[in-house]
Design a protein around this motif. Structure first.
Motif, PDB file in Angstrom:
ATOM      1  N   SER A   1       0.755  -1.184   0.073  1.00  0.00           N
ATOM      2  CA  SER A   1       0.054   0.052  -0.169  1.00  0.00           C
ATOM      3  C   SER A   1       0.981   1.233   0.095  1.00  0.00           C
ATOM      4  CB  SER A   1      -0.817   0.116   1.075  1.00  0.00           C
ATOM      5  OG  SER A   1      -0.218  -0.036   2.455  1.00  0.00           O
ATOM      6  N   GLY A   2       2.235   1.226   0.262  1.00  0.00           N
ATOM      7  CA  GLY A   2       3.086   2.362   0.190  1.00  0.00           C
ATOM      8  C   GLY A   2       2.997   2.932   1.550  1.00  0.00           C
ATOM      9  N   VAL A   3       4.115   3.352   2.271  1.00  0.00           N
ATOM     10  CA  VAL A   3       4.167   3.952   3.574  1.00  0.00           C
ATOM     11  C   VAL A   3       4.821   5.594   3.318  1.00  0.00           C
ATOM     12  CG1 VAL A   3       5.376   4.009   5.882  1.00  0.00           C
ATOM     13  CG2 VAL A   3       4.550   1.733   4.499  1.00  0.00           C
ATOM     14  N   VAL A   4       3.948   6.450   3.997  1.00  0.00           N
ATOM     15  CA  VAL A   4       4.591   7.800   4.157  1.00  0.00           C
ATOM     16  C   VAL A   4       5.061   8.003   5.667  1.00  0.00           C
ATOM     17  CG1 VAL A   4       3.640  10.050   4.031  1.00  0.00           C
ATOM     18  CG2 VAL A   4       2.872   8.498   2.472  1.00  0.00           C
ATOM     19  N   GLN A   5       6.399   8.525   5.903  1.00  0.00           N
ATOM     20  CA  GLN A   5       6.756   8.826   7.021  1.00  0.00           C
ATOM     21  C   GLN A   5       6.805  10.544   6.911  1.00  0.00           C
ATOM     22  OE1 GLN A   5       8.073   6.740   9.438  1.00  0.00           O
ATOM     23  NE2 GLN A   5       9.371   8.211  10.782  1.00  0.00           N
ATOM     24  N   ILE A   6       6.187  11.120   7.893  1.00  0.00           N
ATOM     25  CA  ILE A   6       6.034  12.467   7.905  1.00  0.00           C
ATOM     26  C   ILE A   6       6.950  12.986   8.996  1.00  0.00           C
ATOM     27  CG2 ILE A   6       3.435  12.281   7.089  1.00  0.00           C
ATOM     28  CD1 ILE A   6       2.749  13.325  10.069  1.00  0.00           C
ATOM     29  N   ALA A   7       7.360  14.527   8.611  1.00  0.00           N
ATOM     30  CA  ALA A   7       8.179  15.282   9.620  1.00  0.00           C
ATOM     31  C   ALA A   7       7.037  16.410   9.788  1.00  0.00           C
ATOM     32  CB  ALA A   7       9.307  15.941   8.879  1.00  0.00           C
ATOM     33  N   ALA A   8       6.917  16.516  11.209  1.00  0.00           N
ATOM     34  CA  ALA A   8       5.757  17.356  11.587  1.00  0.00           C
ATOM     35  C   ALA A   8       6.197  18.876  12.129  1.00  0.00           C
ATOM     36  CB  ALA A   8       4.930  16.844  12.569  1.00  0.00           C
ATOM     37  N   ALA A   9       7.598  18.776  12.354  1.00  0.00           N
ATOM     38  CA  ALA A   9       8.352  19.969  12.685  1.00  0.00           C
ATOM     39  C   ALA A   9       9.861  20.089  11.967  1.00  0.00           C
ATOM     40  CB  ALA A   9       8.793  19.732  14.260  1.00  0.00           C
ATOM     41  N   PRO A  10       9.949  21.468  11.879  1.00  0.00           N
ATOM     42  CA  PRO A  10      11.243  21.825  11.149  1.00  0.00           C
ATOM     43  C   PRO A  10      12.626  20.950  11.369  1.00  0.00           C
ATOM     44  CG  PRO A  10      10.135  23.827  11.880  1.00  0.00           C
ATOM     45  CD  PRO A  10       9.504  22.870  12.475  1.00  0.00           C
ATOM     46  N   ASP A  11      12.801  20.697  12.695  1.00  0.00           N
ATOM     47  CA  ASP A  11      13.914  19.911  12.872  1.00  0.00           C
ATOM     48  C   ASP A  11      13.764  18.365  12.520  1.00  0.00           C
ATOM     49  OD1 ASP A  11      12.141  19.440  15.060  1.00  0.00           O
ATOM     50  OD2 ASP A  11      13.512  18.589  16.176  1.00  0.00           O
ATOM     51  N   GLU A  12      12.578  17.988  12.317  1.00  0.00           N
ATOM     52  CA  GLU A  12      12.214  16.721  11.879  1.00  0.00           C
ATOM     53  C   GLU A  12      12.480  16.573  10.239  1.00  0.00           C
ATOM     54  OE1 GLU A  12       8.258  15.702  12.879  1.00  0.00           O
ATOM     55  OE2 GLU A  12       8.839  15.617  15.009  1.00  0.00           O
ATOM     56  N   VAL A  13      12.268  17.679   9.541  1.00  0.00           N
ATOM     57  CA  VAL A  13      12.670  17.767   8.049  1.00  0.00           C
ATOM     58  C   VAL A  13      13.991  17.380   7.678  1.00  0.00           C
ATOM     59  CG1 VAL A  13      12.469  19.109   6.101  1.00  0.00           C
ATOM     60  CG2 VAL A  13      10.701  19.418   7.803  1.00  0.00           C
ATOM     61  N   SER A  14      14.859  17.881   8.561  1.00  0.00           N
ATOM     62  CA  SER A  14      16.394  17.603   8.095  1.00  0.00           C
ATOM     63  C   SER A  14      16.641  16.234   8.463  1.00  0.00           C
ATOM     64  CB  SER A  14      17.237  18.567   8.785  1.00  0.00           C
ATOM     65  OG  SER A  14      17.198  18.402  10.119  1.00  0.00           O
TER      66      SER A  14
END
Length: 368
Positions: free
Chosen positions: A93-106
């Motif tokens: 089905s595919g998996v999406v892993q999200i970043a919810a804060a700016p430090d998580e994006v990097s």
């Protein structure tokens, strides 16, 4: 009763049931022992997620192990389903892993360098999933663990595996060798070797040893909701919190983690935590209808990595346990490793980082 087999597998969760099936296919004379019903413990409580990208935190050997097992899954499932004529709920089905804060994006972006088959999603694509950015693994997905175990047990028995279900086992050791198990119905012997794949209960099976297998149960509480219509096409992760949309319209939300011994009861605090997970993913509570809540006990080792390999100082004993959150995902590569041990063939990949010696050495140091 006294009976001899070539191999005895202790534990009929996803690891043990698939390993027994593989051993019987290639070698024959296999007994599968389970204190409860097959898949009745951690496997039966699992959400069935097959996602290396959600569990891998660096480019080390554990990531290699996770990805190797995920790649084995389609062929294993196809062979198993063909053998028994039943669907095990496998769905990429595919998996999406999200970043919810700016430090998580990097932090999330760094994973692109060492994860296979993963693409980047910017804010416009990630926003519907509640993220500022995300990574997407199109080939990852899910399986239905109870059906997977049911199929593996059925295939194993059809091939000749002899089941001993509802029978707690006690390992028998003689002259530095694992020779069999004592059961309420009698004793059975392993002429070639014995595999311990009993998850968190591996410590109980070996409780009479001076140094039992070092795993402990970690309780994870999960909730299932019915929905009027599918809310999302993919599994979504934020850290270790997840949403798993099932093809029948259910939505699985998980999971908590706490030490409660072998207590698998659901708690009020666990339900509060799961309600907060729902809020964190910006899901409308009015569109979620409570179906059921449950808890499972995951087998965790002191360093969080599985124990895979021959047990030091005991001939004929192999351990395949401590898979923690990843027993379902790692079942494919673990079963291949079990078969390689039994046949004396090269391992499917380097398993040295997961051998039991690493934990025994630490325990000896801790004990002075």
């Amino acid at each position: 009763m006294s009976k001899h087999y070539d191999w005895i597998v202790v534990g009929a969760g996803v690891i043990g049931s698939i390993s027994a099936w593989r051993l019987q296919q290639r070698l024959g004379r296999v007994a599968l022992v389970e204190a409860d019903e097959p898949g009745g413990k951690a496997t039966g409580a699992a959400a069935g997620i097959l996602s290396p990208s959600a569990e891998a935190v660096d480019a080390g050997p554990f990531t290699t192990l996770l990805q190797a097992s995920r790649k084995r899954y389609p062929a294993m499932v196809e062979e198993l389903q063909d053998a028994v004529g039943m669907d095990v709920g496998y769905h990429p089905s595919g998996v999406v892993q999200i970043a919810a804060a700016p430090d998580e994006v990097s932090t999330l972006r760094k994973r692109l360098a060492w994860l296979d088959g993963v693409t980047w999603m910017d804010e416009s694509d990630a926003r519907p999933f509640g993220g500022l950015a995300a990574i997407y693994a199109a080939q990852e997905g899910q399986v239905h663990p109870p059906l997977l175990v049911k199929a593996a047990v059925k295939a194993g028995i059809a091939a000749g595996v002899e089941p001993y279900f509802g029978q707690p086992a006690r390992l028998l050791l003689e002259h530095g060798r694992a020779v069999g198990v004592s059961l309420p119905s009698g004793t059975i012997y392993a002429d070639a070797g014995l595999i311990v794949a009993a998850g968190a209960w591996s410590s109980i099976v070996t409780a009479h040893w001076s140094a039992p297998i070092p795993v402990e149960p970690i309780r994870g509480q999960i909730v299932s909701f019915a929905t009027d219509r599918p809310l999302m096409p993919h599994i979504v992760f934020h850290g270790h919190q997840y949403l798993v949309p099932k093809r029948d319209g259910r939505l699985i939300v998980g999971a908590t983690e706490d030490r409660a011994g072998f207590d698998a009861r659901v708690t009020a605090s666990g339900m509060v935590h799961l309600a907060q997970v729902v809020e964190g993913f910006n899901l409308s509570r009015d569109r979620l209808y409570l179906e059921r809540v449950w808890a499972g006990l995951r087998p965790k080792t002191p360093d969080g990595l599985p124990i895979l390999g021959p047990w030091p100082g005991l001939a004929g004993l192999y351990v395949a346990t401590g898979h923690y959150r990843n027993g379902v995902l790692l079942s494919a590569v673990t079963a291949d490793a079990v078969l390689a041990w039994a046949q004396g063939e090269p391992l499917p990949l380097d398993l040295a980082p997961f051998r039991p010696e690493r934990l025994l050495a630490v325990r000896s140091a801790d004990n002075g």
